[in-house]
Design an enzyme around this catalytic site. Structure first.
Site, PDB file in Angstrom:
ATOM      1  N   GLU A  98      30.638  29.151 -21.502  1.00 10.71           N
ATOM      2  CA  GLU A  98      29.667  29.328 -20.363  1.00 10.71           C
ATOM      3  C   GLU A  98      28.189  29.864 -21.101  1.00 10.71           C
ATOM      4  OE1 GLU A  98      31.133  32.159 -17.638  1.00 10.71           O
ATOM      5  OE2 GLU A  98      32.951  30.503 -17.319  1.00 10.71           O
TER       6      GLU A  98
ATOM      7  N   HIS B 162      27.073  34.732 -16.575  1.00  8.69           N
ATOM      8  CA  HIS B 162      28.155  33.652 -16.678  1.00  8.69           C
ATOM      9  C   HIS B 162      27.835  32.164 -16.307  1.00  8.69           C
ATOM     10  CE1 HIS B 162      31.919  36.198 -17.630  1.00  8.69           C
ATOM     11  NE2 HIS B 162      30.927  37.273 -17.145  1.00  8.69           N
TER      12      HIS B 162
ATOM     13  N   GLU C 251      26.093  34.289 -12.200  1.00 10.71           N
ATOM     14  CA  GLU C 251      26.608  33.056 -12.592  1.00 10.71           C
ATOM     15  C   GLU C 251      25.273  31.937 -12.583  1.00 10.71           C
ATOM     16  OE1 GLU C 251      29.698  32.068 -13.119  1.00 10.71           O
ATOM     17  OE2 GLU C 251      31.040  34.099 -12.449  1.00 10.71           O
TER      18      GLU C 251
END
Length: 592
Positions: free
Chosen positions: A198, A304, A383
Site C-alpha cells: 500500500e 494505508h 486510506e
C-alpha cells in the site's frame, strides 16, 4: 527481395521483425500468463495436506462472500481482512488459512495480487524523484532521508529507530525548530506503508517532509507548525514487504513483513490481549512500540491504501470511543478538504469518506487501537487510494488531493486544553489528565514526564479536569471553557502527598506456572509500574498497575516475557519505582 513499409528488406529481416514483435506481445502478457499459471498452481496445492513451508508462507489475495457481518468476528482471526464491501470480503491469507475457510464452506475466488501488473516507474537517483512521479529504490529512499537531515540540520534530524526482519532501516524524520531539544510542545507522528503493498503514503510522506523543510521560513503556516510542534514522519514502516521483490523494484511487494505476518494485526489489543494474532511481536512492531514508549505522542495517523476513507477507533469492539464526536469532526474535516481539491468520487467510501472502524469491519491487534488505548495518543487510519499500489504517474495528483488535509490534521494539536503539570518547585510531573464524567476505556491523556506538558484535544465546550500524579494530591479544575479558536491554557501545580508504600513478597515462590505480586499504598494515582528483571539486570516484563483505585493491587505473572516468549528457569527480580522516589526490589524463583 520483399517490400516492407515502402523499404526493401530481406526475408531474414522480415522474420526477425516478426519474431521481435511476437516477443513484445509475450512480454506484454507475461503478468497475465503468470497469474493464470499461479492460479492453477494454487488451485492444485491449496487444499493439499502436503503443502511445504515455502508454499505455506505464500501470500494469496482473494475474495469470498458472507451472509452476515457477524461472521467477521471469527473470520478476522483466520485471514487478514483487507476490505468489506456489502457481503464481499477481500482478504490475504496463507494456503493453510485458505484451507480453513474452504472447510468452513466458503467459496474462494483467488485474485491477482495487488502488486502485479501495475505500471511502476522507479527512480534510481535522487534527481529522478524531482517530479515526485516515481517510486524510489530502497537505496535512493535511504539517501533521500539522510539528505533531508544534511540539508536542513537546524530543523531536521533523521533517526534510525530500528531495523526490519531483514535488516533494512526504519527511519523517521524529526522536524522541529529546536530539533535536539525537548520543548513544551505537542509531539505528532505520521507513518505510512506498514502494509508493504500500500504505497501511496510512501511517496506522499517523503514529499510532505520535503515540503515542510523547503517551506520553512517562507510559508507562515508551515513555519508556525515547525516552530510549535515536534513532528515525526516515517514514510516506510515495512520496508521488507515493500521491497519483497528486491531493493530496486516494487514489483512483488507484499502486505506482510518478511516473516509473513500482517503488522497491523500484531499489536497488543484492548480486547484480545498482548498477542491477538497468536504470533510473537515482529521486529517492526517492537520498533513502533518502543518508539511510542520513549516519546509522548499526542496525535498521529497511519496511512494505508485499498480504499479511500478515514477510519477511527475503535476497531476491536462495537462500543464508541469517549471522544467519538471529536473523531468524527476531525475525520470529516480531512475528507471534506480532500473533496474540495479532488475530482468527484474521491474519498467518498462508506459515510462520504469517514467510518468507525468496527462498523466497517472489526480487526484485532491494529496499531490504531494500540496507540489510543495503551499510549494515550489519538490516532486514525487514513486510506489514501482505492488502488493499493498507485501507478507512478498518479502520485502527483494524490498529493494535490491530500496535501492540505495533511496540514489541517497536524493542526488539531492546537485545539482543546493544554498546559504544564509541575510540583511546588516547578519540576515536571508524570501525570494523568482525566476529563471528569467523560473519559473511559483509557481515553485519558498523560504529560510528557521530561517537560510536564499535556495536550488534551477536545471539541468546544465546558469541561472539568482532574490532574493526578503518584505521590501528589490530585487536583480538579472546573468550568474550563474550550473554544474553536485555539487551546485553553491550564497550568497546574500539585502538592506532595504523604504516601506509605509496601512491596510484598510474591506467592508462591518458587513458582512453576504463575505467581502473584502485590503491594499496598495509600495513593496509587499516577499508575506506577512494576518491572521484572533477569539475573543480568535486563528488563523482561513491564506491568502498569491496572486499577489505581485499589489499595492492594495484584499482578499475576506467568513467566512469559514482553515478547510472548516463555522464560527459562532461574532467579528473577521484581522492582517497584514510584514517582515519589519510593523504590523496592525483591527476588523470585521460576522453577517449572
Amino acid at each position: 527481395m520483399h517490400i516492407w513499409n515502402g523499404e526493401r528488406r530481406t526475408p531474414r529481416f522480415w522474420f526477425m521483425k516478426r519474431n521481435l514483435e511476437s516477443k513484445k506481445m509475450i512480454r506484454k502478457f507475461i503478468p497475465t500468463i503468470l497469474n493464470i499459471i499461479l492460479f492453477i498452481i494454487i488451485s492444485n496445492l491449496l487444499f493439499s495436506s502436503e503443502l511445504n513451508n515455502e508454499v505455506q508462507n505464500f501470500e494469496i489475495y482473494f475474495k469470498f462472500t458472507i451472509s452476515s457481518k457477524e461472521e467477521i468476528e471469527n473470520l478476522t482471526k483466520i485471514a487478514s481482512i483487507d476490505n468489506v464491501i456489502g457481503t464481499k470480503v477481500y482478504a490475504y491469507a496463507h494456503p493453510d488459512e485458505l484451507k480453513k475457510l474452504k472447510e468452513m464452506g466458503y467459496t474462494i475466488e483467488i485474485l491477482p495480487h495487488p502488486s502485479s501488473g501495475r505500471p511502476l516507474t522507479m527512480a534510481y537517483t535522487i534527481g529522478e524523484m524531482a517530479d515526485w512521479d516515481r517510486y524510489p529504490t530502497y537505496d535512493v529512499y535511504i539517501e533521500m532521508m539522510y539528505l533531508f537531515g544534511e540539508n536542513y540540520p537546524d530543523i531536521c534530524r533523521i533517526d534510525t529507530v530500528g531495523y526490519s526482519q531483514q535488516g533494512r532501516e526504519i527511519l523517521f524524520a524529526k522536524i522541529s525548530d529546536n530539533v535536539d531539544i525537548e520543548e513544551n510542545e505537542p509531539e505528532f507522528m505520521y507513518t505510512a506503508t506498514m502494509h508493504g503493498d500500500e504505497t501511496a503514503g510512501y511517496v506522499l510522506m517523503l514529499r510532505l517532509i520535503d515540503s515542510l523543510l523547503t517551506s520553512y521560513g517562507f510559508n507562515d503556516r508551515i513555519t508556525y507548525l515547525v516552530d510549535n510542534i515536534e513532528i515525526w514522519i516515517n514514510p516506510l514502516a515495512n520496508p521488507d514487504g515493500t521491497y519483497h521483490g528486491g531493493d530496486s523494484t516494487l514489483v512483488g511487494a507484499r502486505r506482510s513483513n518478511a516473516n509473513g505476518y500482517d503488522l497491523n494485526r500484531n499489536f497488543p489489543d484492548p480486547e484480545d490481549g498482548p498477542h491477538p494474532d497468536g504470533n510473537p511481536w515482529q521486529p517492526e512492531t517492537i520498533v513502533m512500540m518502543d518508539l511510542a514508549d520513549s516519546h509522548s505522542f499526542v496525535h498521529s495517523a497511519n496511512f494505508h491504501g485499498g480504499a479511500e476513507v478515514v477510519n477511527y477507533s475503535w476497531d476491536t469492539w462495537p462500543r464508541l470511543h469517549a471522544d467519538d464526536d471529536w473523531y468524527i469532526s476531525i475525520s470529516r474535516e480531512y475528507a471534506d478538504t480532500a473533496h474540495v481539491y479532488s475530482p468527484p468520487g474521491y474519498m467518498t467510501f462508506l459515510n462520504n469518506g469517514i467510518t468507525n472502524g468496527y462498523q466497517w469491519y472489526t480487526i484485532n491487534g491494529g496499531r490504531q487501537d494500540y496507540m489510543n488505548y495503551f499510549q494515550g495518543c489519538k490516532e486514525v487510519t487514513i486510506e489514501l487510494s482505492d488502488v493499493k499500489m498507485l501507478s507512478s504517474d498518479e502520485l502527483p495528483a494524490h498529493w494535490e488531493y491530500n496535501k492540505r488535509s495533511f496540514i489541517n490534521y497536524i493542526d488539531n494539536v492546537f485545539y482543546g486544553i493544554r498546559g504544564l503539570v509541575t510540583d511546588s518547585l516547578g519540576n515536571p510531573l508524570d501525570a494523568m489528565i482525566t476529563v471528569v464524567d467523560h473519559d473511559f476505556d483509557s481515553s485519558e491523556v498523560f504529560t510528557d514526564p521530561d517537560v510536564g506538558d499535556y495536550h488534551r484535544m477536545l471539541l468546544p465546550g465546558t469541561y472539568d479536569l482532574t490532574f493526578s500524579s503518584y505521590g501528589y494530591v490530585s487536583q480538579t479544575i472546573t468550568d474550563i471553557v474550550v473554544s474553536d479558536t485555539g487551546a485553553t491554557i491550564v497550568d497546574v501545580e500539585l502538592e506532595t502527598a504523604e504516601i506509605i508504600t509496601v512491596l510484598h513478597q510474591n506467592y508462591p515462590n518458587p513458582f512453576d506456572t504463575s505467581t502473584t505480586i502485590s503491594f499496598s499504598a495509600t495513593d496509587l494515582h499516577g499508575l506506577p509500574r512494576i518491572r521484572i528483571y533477569n539475573i543480568k539486570g535486563q528488563i523482561v516484563k513491564t506491568f502498569r498497575i491496572p486499577n489505581p483505585e485499589s489499595r492492594t493491587p495484584n499482578i499475576v505473572w506467568d513467566g512469559i516475557d514482553d515478547n510472548g516468549q516463555q522464560l527459562s528457569n532461574g532467579i528473577y527480580f521484581y522492582k517497584l519505582n514510584s514517582i515519589n522516589c519510593y523504590s523496592d526490589i525483591k527476588k523470585m524463583v521460576l522453577l517449572r
